[in-house]
Scaffold this active site. Structure first.
Site, PDB file in Angstrom:
ATOM      1  N   SER A   1       1.667  24.751  12.855  1.00  0.00           N
ATOM      2  CA  SER A   1       0.543  24.505  13.766  1.00  0.00           C
ATOM      3  C   SER A   1       0.149  23.041  13.635  1.00  0.00           C
ATOM      4  O   SER A   1       0.443  22.406  12.619  1.00  0.00           O
ATOM      5  CB  SER A   1      -0.630  25.389  13.335  1.00  0.00           C
ATOM      6  OG  SER A   1      -1.829  24.991  13.954  1.00  0.00           O
TER       7      SER A   1
ATOM      8  N   TYR B   1      -7.337  28.650   7.430  1.00  0.00           N
ATOM      9  CA  TYR B   1      -6.146  28.645   8.290  1.00  0.00           C
ATOM     10  C   TYR B   1      -5.350  27.356   8.089  1.00  0.00           C
ATOM     11  O   TYR B   1      -4.122  27.374   7.937  1.00  0.00           O
ATOM     12  CB  TYR B   1      -6.579  28.796   9.750  1.00  0.00           C
ATOM     13  CG  TYR B   1      -5.433  28.757  10.730  1.00  0.00           C
ATOM     14  CD1 TYR B   1      -4.483  29.781  10.753  1.00  0.00           C
ATOM     15  CD2 TYR B   1      -5.303  27.712  11.638  1.00  0.00           C
ATOM     16  CE1 TYR B   1      -3.427  29.747  11.656  1.00  0.00           C
ATOM     17  CE2 TYR B   1      -4.259  27.678  12.545  1.00  0.00           C
ATOM     18  CZ  TYR B   1      -3.320  28.691  12.552  1.00  0.00           C
ATOM     19  OH  TYR B   1      -2.275  28.656  13.444  1.00  0.00           O
TER      20      TYR B   1
HETATM   21  C1  8X3 Z   1      -3.515  27.030  16.248  1.00  0.00           C
HETATM   22  C2  8X3 Z   1      -3.853  25.642  16.666  1.00  0.00           C
HETATM   23  O1  8X3 Z   1      -5.811  24.165  17.354  1.00  0.00           O
HETATM   24  O2  8X3 Z   1      -6.338  26.449  16.777  1.00  0.00           O
HETATM   25  O3  8X3 Z   1      -2.364  27.061  15.484  1.00  0.00           O
HETATM   26  O4  8X3 Z   1      -5.709  24.932  15.057  1.00  0.00           O
HETATM   27  S1  8X3 Z   1      -5.499  25.317  16.443  1.00  0.00           S
END
Ligand code: 8X3
Length: 255
Positions: free
Chosen positions: A140, A153
């Site tokens: 990501s 995350y």
């Molecule tokens: C998701 C991208 O912009 O939500 O992998 O971090 S973001």
């Protein structure tokens, strides 16, 4: 030009929806036999049906990538594997560090990093034996930057990036390519819904006014492009964002 892909096998994790399902369909269209894995058997069967109606070949294998024994058993019954696409992952919660639940952080690390580790370790012998193996790690833009409420995350996706980079160093000299694809804003059915704990109002607000966020098919297209380069060409890292997102915090919206 891409090399012929006849009879090559691609294992895709997270194949029950979103980018995983779209990638499975795209690789099947390019001639791969796709092995669809994810936890939800009914959703996998639905994706397999779509692959078959596109004229492709799909096999379904329900699997939780965080379950090491299940992954080992899965790998043990595979005859061959040329491509592994690690897509299973996700974001859970948007709390800032002061309020974040460690269980959410653990879950994100387990699925985004340890799950990819389980799959990669277990399939490595078959991938190398294929003579032209490919491991894709879907990370990501959060693998390279941080934002408020995204700590757990982002930490997990940084970890997935490290997995890809380290593996590429360690297998250098073997017939194996390691490719990292890092998407930015992608509007899928479930990603933001999971992140916002089922609130469709909050999930929809992420994409409000954004002219054409990426969709799953856009990322699948990029994955398939990277995988189908000639075997001496390794795309180390490919960052893909919608035109409306110049950087994590720089998103063009129209009202
Ligand atoms: C998701 C991208 O912009 O939500 O992998 O971090 S973001």
């Amino acid at each position: 030009m891409a090399e012929p892909t006849q009879s090559r096998t691609a294992v895709i994790t997270g194949a029950s929806s979103g980018i995983g399902a779209a990638t499975a369909r795209e690789l099947a269209r390019q001639g791969y036999t796709v092995v669809l894995t994810a936890r939800r058997a009914d959703r996998l069967e639905a994706v397999a049906k779509q692959v078959h109606s596109d004229g492709g070949t799909a096999k379904v294998h329900p699997l939780d990538v965080t379950d090491r024994e299940a992954v080992t058993a899965f790998a043990g019954q595979l005859e061959s594997c040329d491509v592994l696409v690690n897509i299973a992952g996700g974001a859970y919660g948007t709390e800032e560090i002061a309020q974040a639940d460690p269980a959410d952080w653990q879950r994100m690390y387990d699925v985004n990093v340890v799950g990819a580790l389980h799959m990669t370790q277990s399939l490595l012998p078959l991938l190398v034996a294929s003579g032209d193996g490919v491991v894709v790690v879907l990370t990501s833009t959060a693998s390279f930057t941080n934002y408020e409420g995204g700590g757990g995350y982002s930490a997990a996706k940084h970890g997935a990036h490290v997995l890809a980079e380290t593996l590429r160093l360690e297998v250098c000299g073997q017939p194996l390519r390691v490719i990292e694809i890092a998407p930015g804003m992608v509007h899928t059915e479930e990603f933001s819904l999971n992140r916002y704990r089922g609130s469709s109002e909050k999930a929809d607000a992420v994409y409000a006014g954004v002219p054409f966020p990426l969709v799953a098919g856009d990322v699948a297209d990029v994955v398939a492009f990277a995988v189908t380069r000639p075997s001496h060409v390794n795309i180390d890292l490919l960052v893909v964002r919608p035109r409306a997102q110049a950087a994590q915090h720089k998103v063009h919206r129209v009202s």
